[in-house]
Design a protein around this motif. Structure first.
Motif, PDB file in Angstrom:
ATOM      1  N   UNK A   1       0.783  -1.277   0.008  1.00 51.98           N
ATOM      2  CA  UNK A   1       0.028   0.064   0.141  1.00 51.98           C
ATOM      3  C   UNK A   1       0.901   1.196   0.089  1.00 51.98           C
ATOM      4  N   UNK A   2       0.525   2.106  -0.938  1.00 56.79           N
ATOM      5  CA  UNK A   2       1.560   3.219  -1.154  1.00 56.79           C
ATOM      6  C   UNK A   2       0.831   4.567   0.162  1.00 56.79           C
ATOM      7  N   UNK A   3       1.858   5.017   0.781  1.00 54.26           N
ATOM      8  CA  UNK A   3       1.319   6.091   1.669  1.00 54.26           C
ATOM      9  C   UNK A   3       1.358   7.329   0.762  1.00 54.26           C
ATOM     10  N   UNK A   4       0.842   8.387   1.276  1.00 50.99           N
ATOM     11  CA  UNK A   4       0.831   9.819   0.847  1.00 50.99           C
ATOM     12  C   UNK A   4       1.570  10.459   1.601  1.00 50.99           C
ATOM     13  N   UNK A   5       2.573  11.251   0.934  1.00 48.68           N
ATOM     14  CA  UNK A   5       3.542  11.997   1.889  1.00 48.68           C
ATOM     15  C   UNK A   5       3.330  13.362   1.834  1.00 48.68           C
ATOM     16  N   UNK A   6       2.780  13.924   3.179  1.00 51.30           N
ATOM     17  CA  UNK A   6       2.631  15.418   3.424  1.00 51.30           C
ATOM     18  C   UNK A   6       3.727  15.923   4.300  1.00 51.30           C
ATOM     19  N   UNK A   7       4.972  16.617   3.656  1.00 50.52           N
ATOM     20  CA  UNK A   7       5.851  17.213   4.255  1.00 50.52           C
ATOM     21  C   UNK A   7       6.509  16.484   5.127  1.00 50.52           C
ATOM     22  N   UNK A   8       6.875  15.108   4.875  1.00 47.15           N
ATOM     23  CA  UNK A   8       7.607  14.031   5.792  1.00 47.15           C
ATOM     24  C   UNK A   8       6.432  13.255   6.610  1.00 47.15           C
ATOM     25  N   UNK A   9       5.151  13.644   6.645  1.00 47.71           N
ATOM     26  CA  UNK A   9       4.210  12.679   7.238  1.00 47.71           C
ATOM     27  C   UNK A   9       3.412  11.871   6.298  1.00 47.71           C
ATOM     28  N   UNK A  10       3.680  10.412   6.665  1.00 46.39           N
ATOM     29  CA  UNK A  10       3.252   9.356   5.676  1.00 46.39           C
ATOM     30  C   UNK A  10       1.618   9.108   6.375  1.00 46.39           C
ATOM     31  N   UNK A  11       0.875   9.206   5.252  1.00 46.36           N
ATOM     32  CA  UNK A  11      -0.721   9.137   5.624  1.00 46.36           C
ATOM     33  C   UNK A  11      -1.220   8.199   4.639  1.00 46.36           C
ATOM     34  N   UNK A  12      -2.311   7.242   5.213  1.00 48.21           N
ATOM     35  CA  UNK A  12      -2.808   6.293   4.336  1.00 48.21           C
ATOM     36  C   UNK A  12      -3.553   6.871   3.109  1.00 48.21           C
ATOM     37  N   UNK A  13      -3.577   6.327   1.853  1.00 49.64           N
ATOM     38  CA  UNK A  13      -4.016   6.971   0.863  1.00 49.64           C
ATOM     39  C   UNK A  13      -5.473   7.088   0.777  1.00 49.64           C
ATOM     40  N   UNK A  14      -6.261   6.389   1.737  1.00 52.21           N
ATOM     41  CA  UNK A  14      -7.819   6.519   1.688  1.00 52.21           C
ATOM     42  C   UNK A  14      -8.195   7.062   3.184  1.00 52.21           C
ATOM     43  N   UNK A  15      -8.686   8.213   3.164  1.00 48.51           N
ATOM     44  CA  UNK A  15      -9.277   8.596   4.628  1.00 48.51           C
ATOM     45  C   UNK A  15     -10.582   8.638   4.593  1.00 48.51           C
ATOM     46  N   UNK A  16     -11.229   9.485   5.772  1.00 40.87           N
ATOM     47  CA  UNK A  16     -12.522   9.680   5.976  1.00 40.87           C
ATOM     48  C   UNK A  16     -13.075  11.170   5.749  1.00 40.87           C
ATOM     49  N   UNK A  38     -13.920   3.183  11.014  1.00 47.13           N
ATOM     50  CA  UNK A  38     -12.878   3.560  10.164  1.00 47.13           C
ATOM     51  C   UNK A  38     -11.648   3.892  10.844  1.00 47.13           C
ATOM     52  N   UNK A  39     -11.935   4.600  12.060  1.00 49.95           N
ATOM     53  CA  UNK A  39     -10.612   5.046  12.738  1.00 49.95           C
ATOM     54  C   UNK A  39      -9.735   3.750  13.543  1.00 49.95           C
ATOM     55  N   UNK A  40     -10.712   2.673  13.865  1.00 50.81           N
ATOM     56  CA  UNK A  40     -10.302   1.524  14.533  1.00 50.81           C
ATOM     57  C   UNK A  40      -9.493   0.967  13.503  1.00 50.81           C
ATOM     58  N   UNK A  41      -9.970   0.573  12.194  1.00 53.55           N
ATOM     59  CA  UNK A  41      -9.384  -0.161  11.288  1.00 53.55           C
ATOM     60  C   UNK A  41      -8.069   0.697  10.567  1.00 53.55           C
ATOM     61  N   UNK A  42      -8.500   1.670  10.194  1.00 50.31           N
ATOM     62  CA  UNK A  42      -7.316   2.674   9.814  1.00 50.31           C
ATOM     63  C   UNK A  42      -6.166   2.927  10.627  1.00 50.31           C
ATOM     64  N   UNK A  43      -6.293   3.145  11.828  1.00 51.71           N
ATOM     65  CA  UNK A  43      -5.139   3.587  12.498  1.00 51.71           C
ATOM     66  C   UNK A  43      -4.318   2.236  13.009  1.00 51.71           C
ATOM     67  N   UNK A  44      -4.809   1.089  12.792  1.00 50.14           N
ATOM     68  CA  UNK A  44      -4.020  -0.065  12.785  1.00 50.14           C
ATOM     69  C   UNK A  44      -3.118  -0.484  11.566  1.00 50.14           C
ATOM     70  N   UNK A  45      -3.466   0.541  10.279  1.00 50.06           N
ATOM     71  CA  UNK A  45      -2.377   0.356   9.302  1.00 50.06           C
ATOM     72  C   UNK A  45      -1.691   1.312   9.025  1.00 50.06           C
ATOM     73  N   UNK A  46      -2.027   2.594   9.955  1.00 52.45           N
ATOM     74  CA  UNK A  46      -0.939   3.760   9.643  1.00 52.45           C
ATOM     75  C   UNK A  46      -1.517   5.014  10.299  1.00 52.45           C
ATOM     76  N   UNK A  47      -1.132   6.223   9.627  1.00 56.58           N
ATOM     77  CA  UNK A  47      -1.973   7.470  10.320  1.00 56.58           C
ATOM     78  C   UNK A  47      -2.990   7.799   9.307  1.00 56.58           C
TER      79      UNK A  47
END
Length: 286
Positions: A1-16, A38-47
């Motif tokens: 899974x590719x993360x999206x980079x926001x000035x050094x902060x890696x974020x999951x590519x799909x949010x809420x 979504x928060x429970x599942x997402x935060x287990x995978x990354x930011x």
């Protein structure tokens, strides 16, 4: 899974996304349950990114999000909110920001966006954003619904190049930004935030969910067309998609779309049917 980079902060590519959430009191419990799922599942995978705005229900969406995130460790979330253009002045932006932080129940935002262009000079808005950043109330700031000419204008303003993203409407049925805006953003290393990433229709009004090709590809991967459309939006690793759903099951399906991998032939078939634009198009806005 590719993360999206926001000035050094890696974020999951799909949010809420949270547009229209919090508007109907009778749906509050269901909406909070969807967000927490979504928060429970997402935060287990990354930011995990959660996108809201002072405009959404005149603050009701932010209040809803604030309640949903209370049990969560703050650093696991990437919180995004937006300021009205008429509140983006040197005097009013700090007040709007404080109100958003209060409704969300947090000390800072990871990202604060100017919701769309307005009458207040960009130089003044940038100054207010920079001050908020120095005060520690936002980590970064960006813009929303900016076309290429708007971005070029922003870059002429002192510290305008501190902008970290542009949130725009983007989906398979609305590819106009690919002609000149996406290349400009890529040249300046700015990721895109895509709102309404699962539009059901294209520019001609055709129902994408009824498309035989998309249904065939989706079926081959045992996913829905909606998941396929989400996977298409985030395919380049430089886009954060923020679909909105008030259903816990739909939220789970949305997040699962980040793991979908198509073959090169499948991508080419989609590209052939829904090609990249060959001319400038007006920026689509909802």
């Amino acid at each position: 899974m590719n993360m999206v980079n926001f000035k050094g902060q890696a974020v999951l590519p799909i949010g809420l996304g949270t547009w229209h959430m919090g508007d109907e009191p009778q749906h509050r419990a269901t909406e909070i349950a969807a967000l927490r799922s979504g928060i429970q599942t997402g935060t287990e995978l990354g930011t995990l990114a959660i996108d809201t705005a002072e405009m959404y229900g005149e603050g009701r969406s932010e209040t809803l999000v604030g309640e949903a995130i209370q049990p969560v460790e703050r650093q696991k979330l990437y919180l995004i909110s937006k300021v009205y253009p008429w509140n983006a002045s040197e005097d009013l932006l700090p007040k709007s920001l404080d109100a958003s932080l209060n409704r969300l129940g947090v000390d800072y935002l990871d990202l604060y966006l100017l919701h769309w262009t307005g009458n207040i000079p960009l130089a003044e808005t940038v100054l207010a954003m920079q001050r908020a950043q120095k005060a520690g109330k936002i980590r970064h700031w960006g813009v929303s619904n900016f076309d290429t000419s708007d971005m070029q204008e922003l870059w002429q303003v002192p510290d305008g190049d501190q902008c970290v993203t542009n949130e725009v409407l983007y989906n398979l049925g609305s590819r106009g930004i690919e002609y000149d805006l996406v290349p400009w953003l890529q040249a300046h290393q700015l990721p895109v935030i895509a709102y309404s990433p699962v539009a059901q229709g294209d520019s001609l009004g055709n129902d994408l969910t009824a498309d035989p090709l998309l249904n065939e590809i989706a079926a081959a991967h045992h996913v829905s067309v909606f998941q396929l459309l989400l996977a298409w939006v985030i395919r380049n690793g430089e886009t954060l998609a923020i679909p909105q759903s008030s259903s816990a099951d739909h939220v789970q399906n949305n997040l699962a779309a980040a793991k979908l991998e198509l073959t090169a032939d499948e991508w080419q078939l989609i590209q052939a049917k829904y090609p990249t634009p060959t001319r400038k198009q007006p920026l689509d806005v909802l």
